[in-house]
Design a protein around this motif. Structure first.
Motif, PDB file in Angstrom:
ATOM      1  N   VAL A 268       4.034 142.482  69.727  1.00 36.57           N
ATOM      2  CA  VAL A 268       2.701 143.075  69.658  1.00 36.57           C
ATOM      3  C   VAL A 268       2.290 143.095  68.191  1.00 36.57           C
ATOM      4  O   VAL A 268       2.956 143.709  67.361  1.00 36.57           O
ATOM      5  N   HIS A 269       1.195 142.419  67.874  1.00 46.42           N
ATOM      6  CA  HIS A 269       0.767 142.227  66.490  1.00 46.42           C
ATOM      7  C   HIS A 269      -0.177 143.334  66.027  1.00 46.42           C
ATOM      8  O   HIS A 269      -0.725 144.085  66.843  1.00 46.42           O
ATOM      9  N   ALA A 270      -0.364 143.415  64.719  1.00 48.54           N
ATOM     10  CA  ALA A 270      -1.220 144.442  64.118  1.00 48.54           C
ATOM     11  C   ALA A 270      -2.660 144.361  64.602  1.00 48.54           C
ATOM     12  O   ALA A 270      -3.356 145.377  64.619  1.00 48.54           O
ATOM     13  N   ASP A 271      -3.091 143.183  65.034  1.00 47.23           N
ATOM     14  CA  ASP A 271      -4.462 143.057  65.548  1.00 47.23           C
ATOM     15  C   ASP A 271      -4.544 143.380  67.040  1.00 47.23           C
ATOM     16  O   ASP A 271      -5.597 143.271  67.653  1.00 47.23           O
ATOM     17  N   GLY A 272      -3.415 143.784  67.628  1.00 48.81           N
ATOM     18  CA  GLY A 272      -3.383 144.140  69.039  1.00 48.81           C
ATOM     19  C   GLY A 272      -3.034 142.999  69.966  1.00 48.81           C
ATOM     20  O   GLY A 272      -2.804 143.212  71.155  1.00 48.81           O
ATOM     21  N   SER A 273      -2.971 141.773  69.447  1.00 52.49           N
ATOM     22  CA  SER A 273      -2.624 140.632  70.304  1.00 52.49           C
ATOM     23  C   SER A 273      -1.137 140.673  70.645  1.00 52.49           C
ATOM     24  O   SER A 273      -0.333 141.276  69.940  1.00 52.49           O
ATOM     25  N   ILE A 274      -0.813 140.019  71.750  1.00 47.64           N
ATOM     26  CA  ILE A 274       0.567 139.984  72.237  1.00 47.64           C
ATOM     27  C   ILE A 274       0.966 138.533  72.409  1.00 47.64           C
ATOM     28  O   ILE A 274       0.230 137.737  73.011  1.00 47.64           O
ATOM     29  N   THR A 275       2.127 138.184  71.870  1.00 48.22           N
ATOM     30  CA  THR A 275       2.648 136.828  72.022  1.00 48.22           C
ATOM     31  C   THR A 275       4.041 136.886  72.627  1.00 48.22           C
ATOM     32  O   THR A 275       4.763 137.868  72.458  1.00 48.22           O
ATOM     33  N   GLU A 276       4.392 135.851  73.358  1.00 51.46           N
ATOM     34  CA  GLU A 276       5.701 135.778  74.003  1.00 51.46           C
ATOM     35  C   GLU A 276       6.691 135.120  73.055  1.00 51.46           C
ATOM     36  O   GLU A 276       7.077 133.970  73.251  1.00 51.46           O
ATOM     37  N   ASP A 277       7.068 135.873  72.021  1.00 52.14           N
ATOM     38  CA  ASP A 277       8.066 135.394  71.069  1.00 52.14           C
ATOM     39  C   ASP A 277       8.715 136.604  70.403  1.00 52.14           C
ATOM     40  O   ASP A 277       8.411 137.743  70.743  1.00 52.14           O
ATOM     41  N   THR A 278       9.620 136.329  69.498  1.00 51.75           N
ATOM     42  CA  THR A 278      10.315 137.390  68.778  1.00 51.75           C
ATOM     43  C   THR A 278      10.433 136.994  67.317  1.00 51.75           C
ATOM     44  O   THR A 278      10.181 135.843  66.945  1.00 51.75           O
ATOM     45  N   TYR A 279      10.864 137.941  66.518  1.00 51.00           N
ATOM     46  CA  TYR A 279      11.281 137.593  65.169  1.00 51.00           C
ATOM     47  C   TYR A 279      12.554 136.764  65.287  1.00 51.00           C
ATOM     48  O   TYR A 279      13.384 136.980  66.184  1.00 51.00           O
ATOM     49  N   GLU A 280      12.732 135.823  64.399  1.00 49.26           N
ATOM     50  CA  GLU A 280      13.938 134.983  64.425  1.00 49.26           C
ATOM     51  C   GLU A 280      15.208 135.840  64.371  1.00 49.26           C
ATOM     52  O   GLU A 280      16.181 135.574  65.065  1.00 49.26           O
ATOM     53  N   GLN A 281      15.191 136.887  63.544  1.00 52.66           N
ATOM     54  CA  GLN A 281      16.376 137.727  63.344  1.00 52.66           C
ATOM     55  C   GLN A 281      16.761 138.510  64.602  1.00 52.66           C
ATOM     56  O   GLN A 281      17.913 138.935  64.729  1.00 52.66           O
TER      57      GLN A 281
END
Length: 113
Positions: free
Chosen positions: A55-68
């Protein structure tokens, strides 16, 4: 008091189905003991069948993760104890019950939390 994270990756628990049943019984005994001692904050395992989203700061949601954190899985316990030695004792109890080593980390102090 400080909050500590006790955790292990799911692959660390190398047990037979019979051993898993007893490990479940033993680990729930540790949970009950931690609750009775007043140190239990939260515990649970990551549901690996549900993919994470970001969940991004602009409110958008993406189906991914941080690499770590791509492989974040396993079991997690949060306790609140006065000393690192006490946290290590609880981690030891969980390690025995779960039949695998545990990682121990301390959360930074935040007066608002």
């Amino acid at each position: 008091m400080a909050k500590y994270l006790i955790s292990f990756p799911s692959g660390a628990m190398q047990v037979t189905p019979e051993e898993l049943e007893q490990a479940s019984i033993d680990s729930h005994e540790v949970v009950r003991a931690a609750k009775a001692a007043g140190v239990w904050v939260f515990g649970g395992g990551i549901d690996e069948d549900v993919p994470p989203v970001r969940v991004h700061a602009d409110g958008s949601i993406t189906e991914d993760t941080y690499e770590q954190t791509r492989r974040l899985e396993g079991g997690y316990t949060v306790i609140d104890v006065p000393t690192r030695a006490e946290a290590e004792d609880w981690a030891r109890k969980i390690a025995v019950a779960c039949r695998c080593p545990q990682e121990l980390r301390v959360f930074m102090h935040d007066p608002e939390s």
